[in-house]
Design a protein around this motif. Structure first.
Motif, mmCIF file in Angstrom:
data_model
loop_
_atom_site.group_PDB
_atom_site.id
_atom_site.type_symbol
_atom_site.label_atom_id
_atom_site.label_comp_id
_atom_site.label_asym_id
_atom_site.label_seq_id
_atom_site.Cartn_x
_atom_site.Cartn_y
_atom_site.Cartn_z
ATOM 1 N N LEU A 229 0.824 -1.203 0.000
ATOM 2 C CA LEU A 229 0.000 0.000 0.000
ATOM 3 C C LEU A 229 0.867 1.266 0.000
ATOM 4 N N ILE B 38 -4.430 5.875 3.466
ATOM 5 C CA ILE B 38 -4.494 4.426 3.689
ATOM 6 C C ILE B 38 -5.474 4.168 4.817
ATOM 7 N N ASN C 106 -4.622 -1.869 6.367
ATOM 8 C CA ASN C 106 -4.031 -2.951 5.576
ATOM 9 C C ASN C 106 -4.569 -4.310 5.958
#
Length: 428
Positions: free
Chosen positions: A256, A272, A275
């Motif tokens: 990412l 972001i 994850n």
């Protein structure tokens, strides 16, 4: 230079995959050769590419065996590559796992067992525990895949039915064990990745029985007998697994971050979201759609132009008859929720190049996706109810097809929000 949103999305996806390339992430973590033999074993969608990376950067003699999914092999010189079934195990995986366990047992204290582990290894290391057949494991695997169980839950059951996973590979050798691991699981827990063949197992047979009960899976009688006997027996010692060394060489977060760099270079502020996002693909899409709508309407939590990035592994509880794929399902649910919101494009794909069991990595979404579908007489909501994200995006020509990428850091999702032609250098 300027680039279209789909070009930026695909460049980000390519950067995420490249970040986990075995040729890039294996060499920096290789140890010095031992006094004795070095035997390389491994399992996963990246196993063959990892083996080649070891061969290309190793100064001493090597031998060994790795098992990967059909279509994921690469040429190697001294490490044998076997292809086997995934996500449902088969006899080829069973035999490969048996041979890997035997190789480990041949080694002594001056040797090295170098284990190359990546996503998919749970199915590929298909050595059933005594009293269980490969057919029994196949039946349980198929039921789990359709149930909506999380990867942690599926791998708990797999470990309890295995003669090699759950630390049993490490327990089979007297040699030092080093595992180089490419993570494909939320949280990067080495005991979950490929069901942790060299890592101590914290799950129990009781846990596995509870999972089967929760998802109303009726397993073969041999599986019930085995799990019941395991539940009533003493806790297994895994001292060798505790002593084994483990290095995470690529993770979803790394992927990412590389994608975020591409977004920034193209003029999009990256955010972001996480994850390690799990849950039903369609419900996860609703949350992502809500965040995207907040950005468009209120400039929160980030202002456009921007990109929302996330990784992890969603699930799909199959209720329809479609061709599925969790990333295609995510995008179809996202399309329905956004309802053609202007300026919003998206890509969702599996970094291994295979979304579920189909030939696509994922798909692309644009503001006009629903309009184009309606023009073809396709009802998006009906396709979603039938778990047919693949068929929906195939009809539109919007599938993302990469072929096997020979790595795997799980799902990649990017929602691009903004207007005008962005800057784009093409660098990652």
């Amino acid at each position: 230079m300027s680039a279209q949103p789909n070009e930026v999305l695909q460049a980000m996806f390519q950067a995420a995959v490249a970040a986990a390339s075995p040729a890039r992430c294996v060499p920096p973590h290789l140890p010095a050769p031992p006094k004795g033999r070095t035997v390389v074993v491994g399992a996963g969608k990246a196993a063959a590419a990892m083996a080649k990376a070891v061969e290309d950067h190793w100064s001493g003699p090597l031998s060994g065996l790795v098992v990967t999914r059909y279509g994921h092999a690469v040429p190697t010189r001294c490490i044998e590559v076997v292809e086997a079934g995934h996500p449902v195990p088969d006899a080829a995986g069973e035999e490969a796992a048996r041979r890997i366990l035997a190789l480990a047992g041949e080694l002594g204290p001056e040797d090295l067992l170098l284990c190359l582990i990546s996503g998919g290894g749970s199915s590929l290391l298909a050595l059933p525990a005594p009293g269980i057949s490969i057919a029994d494991k196949q039946a349980v695997a198929r039921a789990l895949l359709r149930s909506g169980a999380s990867i942690d839950e599926m791998n708990c059951v797999r470990k309890q039915l295995s003669a090699i996973k759950g630390g049993r590979l490490a327990a089979a050798t007297r040699a030092p064990v080093l595992s180089l691991i490419i993570s494909d699981v939320p949280g990067d827990d080495p005991s979950v990745i490929a069901s942790g063949p060299t890592v101590p197992d914290r799950t129990t047979a009781s846990d596995a029985l509870g999972i089967l009960e929760t998802y109303r899976i009726d397993p073969p009688a041999a599986v019930v007998r085995h799990l019941t006997a395991m539940r009533e027996s003493a806790v297994r010692s895994d001292r060798r697994a505790v002593e084994a060394k483990t290095i995470l060489i690529a993770t979803p977060q790394m992927a990412l971050e590389h994608a975020a760099e591409v977004a920034s270079a193209a003029g999009y502020a990256p955010l972001i979201l996480g994850n390690a996002i799990e849950g039903e693909a369609s419900q996860t899409a609703l949350v992502h759609a809500g965040i995207a709508r907040q950005v468009v309407e209120h400039g929160q939590p980030v202002t456009a132009p921007c990109v929302l990035l996330s990784g992890g592994e969603t699930t799909v509880t199959v209720r329809g008859h479609g061709r599925g794929g969790r990333n295609a399902e995510f995008l179809l649910a996202l399309a329905v929720a956004l309802d053609g919101m202007p300026g919003v494009h998206a890509l969702a794909g599996d970094t291994d190049g295979i979304d579920g069991t189909e030939d696509n990595a994922g798909a692309l979404l644009a503001p006009d996706t629903l309009v184009r579908a309606a023009g073809l007489g396709i009802d998006a909501k009906a396709r979603l109810a039938d778990n047919d994200g693949y068929g929906f995006f195939q009809a539109l020509g919007d599938l993302v097809v990469t072929g096997p990428t020979l790595t795997n850091v799980n799902d990649f999702r990017a929602i691009l929000i903004g207007g005008g032609a962005p800057r784009f250098s093409g660098k990652s």
